[in-house]
Design a protein around this motif. Structure first.
Motif, short mmCIF file in Angstrom:
data_model
loop_
_atom_site.label_atom_id
_atom_site.label_comp_id
_atom_site.label_asym_id
_atom_site.label_seq_id
_atom_site.Cartn_x
_atom_site.Cartn_y
_atom_site.Cartn_z
N THR A 1 0.85 -1.19 0.00
CA THR A 1 0.00 0.00 0.00
C THR A 1 0.88 1.24 0.00
O THR A 1 2.10 1.15 0.17
CB THR A 1 -0.94 0.02 1.22
OG1 THR A 1 -1.89 1.07 1.11
CG2 THR A 1 -0.16 0.21 2.52
N SER B 1 -6.74 1.52 0.86
CA SER B 1 -6.60 0.72 -0.37
C SER B 1 -5.31 -0.06 -0.30
O SER B 1 -4.34 0.35 0.36
CB SER B 1 -6.60 1.62 -1.61
OG SER B 1 -7.79 2.38 -1.70
N VAL C 1 -2.91 -3.60 -2.39
CA VAL C 1 -2.77 -4.62 -3.42
C VAL C 1 -2.36 -5.92 -2.73
O VAL C 1 -1.40 -5.95 -1.96
CB VAL C 1 -1.71 -4.23 -4.47
CG1 VAL C 1 -1.57 -5.35 -5.50
CG2 VAL C 1 -2.09 -2.93 -5.15
N ASP D 1 0.84 1.44 -9.98
CA ASP D 1 -0.26 1.28 -10.93
C ASP D 1 -0.78 2.64 -11.38
O ASP D 1 -0.99 3.55 -10.56
CB ASP D 1 -1.39 0.48 -10.28
CG ASP D 1 -2.53 0.21 -11.24
OD1 ASP D 1 -2.39 -0.68 -12.09
OD2 ASP D 1 -3.56 0.90 -11.11
N THR E 1 -4.66 3.08 -9.78
CA THR E 1 -4.83 3.19 -8.33
C THR E 1 -3.67 3.91 -7.66
O THR E 1 -3.82 4.39 -6.53
CB THR E 1 -4.96 1.78 -7.71
OG1 THR E 1 -3.73 1.06 -7.93
CG2 THR E 1 -6.11 1.02 -8.35
N LEU F 1 -1.12 2.50 -6.52
CA LEU F 1 -0.57 1.60 -5.51
C LEU F 1 0.62 0.81 -6.06
O LEU F 1 0.67 0.49 -7.25
CB LEU F 1 -1.65 0.63 -5.03
CG LEU F 1 -2.85 1.27 -4.32
CD1 LEU F 1 -3.94 0.22 -4.10
CD2 LEU F 1 -2.42 1.87 -2.98
N VAL G 1 2.74 -2.31 -7.05
CA VAL G 1 2.42 -3.67 -7.46
C VAL G 1 3.72 -4.43 -7.67
O VAL G 1 4.59 -3.98 -8.42
CB VAL G 1 1.58 -3.69 -8.76
CG1 VAL G 1 1.22 -5.13 -9.14
CG2 VAL G 1 0.33 -2.84 -8.61
N SER H 1 -2.16 -10.09 -8.93
CA SER H 1 -2.35 -9.06 -7.91
C SER H 1 -3.79 -8.60 -7.91
O SER H 1 -4.40 -8.41 -8.97
CB SER H 1 -1.42 -7.87 -8.17
OG SER H 1 -0.07 -8.28 -8.18
N HIS I 1 -6.23 -5.57 -6.59
CA HIS I 1 -6.38 -4.23 -6.05
C HIS I 1 -7.65 -4.20 -5.21
O HIS I 1 -8.73 -4.60 -5.69
CB HIS I 1 -6.45 -3.20 -7.16
CG HIS I 1 -5.20 -3.15 -7.99
ND1 HIS I 1 -4.33 -2.08 -7.97
CD2 HIS I 1 -4.67 -4.05 -8.86
CE1 HIS I 1 -3.33 -2.31 -8.80
NE2 HIS I 1 -3.51 -3.50 -9.35
N LYS J 1 -10.10 -4.78 -8.80
CA LYS J 1 -9.34 -4.95 -10.02
C LYS J 1 -8.36 -6.09 -9.84
O LYS J 1 -7.81 -6.28 -8.76
CB LYS J 1 -8.59 -3.66 -10.36
CG LYS J 1 -7.67 -3.74 -11.57
CD LYS J 1 -6.88 -2.44 -11.74
CE LYS J 1 -5.86 -2.53 -12.86
NZ LYS J 1 -5.07 -1.28 -12.99
#
Length: 362
Positions: free
Chosen positions: A81, A128, A130, A161, A164, A166, A168, A175, A177, A198
């Motif tokens: 994150t 949020s 991943v 990403d 997002t 975030l 990855v 992965s 999301h 996602k």
């Protein structure tokens, strides 16, 4: 006794609660566990409270749960994150309690995070994350994100990403999301229930062929926690010393000491460390006295800790074992750097080795 007589007896004794006096098998019945026997009733017929039963049997049940969970293979998952608006503030944490909850009416998965932790704080700030499902070739990533180092992502292939924002991890099987849905505090962990918004399908192999992709799984058939088996496998097979810091050596020693005991573990630990130094000739050389000193410290801490299987709690409770300068309180620089100290253990010249951890605070 005729049926009508039994019914009359029940009716007469129900309100006075003397029924148990007519049922001696209830008064004498006992709950037997491995280590103790706890009566469920007293001689007067009063049933032992549920709280008493839980208090007396809980340690025994904990050990049973730990034992059976060690036999169950678990997927290795790293949750990443970052802080909204500042992707440079990123963290990752390797978890082993990942599971899929449901697909309808919305796809939900869950994972557990130990608290307190920096990862937990950032997850709450972000909302949020991943969920990266690691491949069998990503042992190093699993180890990196199981340690609270400052720069976890250094040298680890990843990207932010575009949708997002975030981080990855690359090379995974896939992965997910996710957005936070619910967080439950349970004991010393938080159970995160998250909604998948996602999915990125990975390949998870060196050559990039999907048929090569295999998940990173581990389970503990010995006296190592799930994460420890992954760690030890990588430590024992890797020859790159730059990955193995003092903390990693301490973790290796902690595993062997718990598994083999001090007498058998010490030569194994020294042999393993020596092999790493011999294969990596640049930089520091193996020092038998230094290795012996920290094996001794870790052994004292393991003995006091009672053989618990959580390395990170161990480090929090006994930070002295990671203090690389501690040895200089016992050895002069000239002695510890001598050829004799490098090739065999020599006794301290400043003060005697501690016999218990409390001696270290003197």
């Amino acid at each position: 006794m005729p049926l009508h007589g039994l019914l009359l007896l029940l009716a007469r004794n129900f309100k006075s609660k003397r029924l148990f006096n007519h049922l001696p098998f209830i008064r004498t019945h006992q709950l037997t566990t491995k280590n103790h026997t706890t009566p469920t009733t007293t001689n007067a017929g009063n049933i032992t409270s549920k709280q008493d039963l839980i208090a007396t049997s809980l340690p025994h049940v904990n050990d049973q749960v730990r034992t059976i969970m060690r036999t169950i293979p678990q997927p290795v998952v790293t949750v990443t994150t970052s802080l909204p608006g500042d992707p440079t503030q990123r963290r990752g944490i390797t978890v082993s309690s990942f599971t899929s909850i449901c697909l309808e009416p919305e796809p939900l998965v869950s994972f557990a995070v130990r608290i307190p932790s920096r990862a937990s704080e950032l997850l709450h700030s972000s909302g949020s994350m991943v969920v990266n499902v690691l491949s069998h070739e990503q042992v190093q990533q699993s180890i990196r994100f199981s340690s609270p180092s400052e720069d976890q992502f250094k040298g680890i292939p990843f990207y932010d990403d575009s949708t997002t924002g975030l981080p990855v991890l690359m090379g995974t099987l896939g992965s997910m999301h996710c957005k936070m849905r619910d967080v439950l505090t349970l004991g010393d962990h938080e159970l995160w229930i998250v909604r998948v918004i996602k999915v990125d399908h990975g390949v998870g192999s060196v050559k990039g062929k999907r048929e090569e992709a295999r998940p990173l799984l581990y389970h503990d058939r010995q006296y190592r926690s799930i994460g420890e088996q992954v760690f030890m496998k990588e430590f024992e097979s890797s020859l790159d010393r730059k990955h193995w810091t003092h903390r990693a050596h301490i973790r290796m020693a902690w595993n062997y000491l718990r598994e083999l005991g001090p007498e058998e573990a010490s030569p194994v630990i020294k042999r393993t460390i020596r092999a790493h130094f011999e294969k990596n000739t640049q930089g520091h050389k193996y020092n038998d006295t230094m290795s012996s000193f920290y094996i001794h410290l870790v052994g004292l801490a393991v003995k006091e800790d009672g053989g618990k299987d959580d390395f990170f709690s161990f480090i929090e409770n006994y930070p002295v074992v990671t203090d690389q300068s501690k040895i200089m309180e016992y050895y002069s620089p000239s002695l510890i750097a001598s050829d004799t100290a490098r090739h065999q253990f020599v006794a301290p010249d400043k003060k005697s080795l501690p016999s218990q951890l409390s001696d270290l605070t003197l």
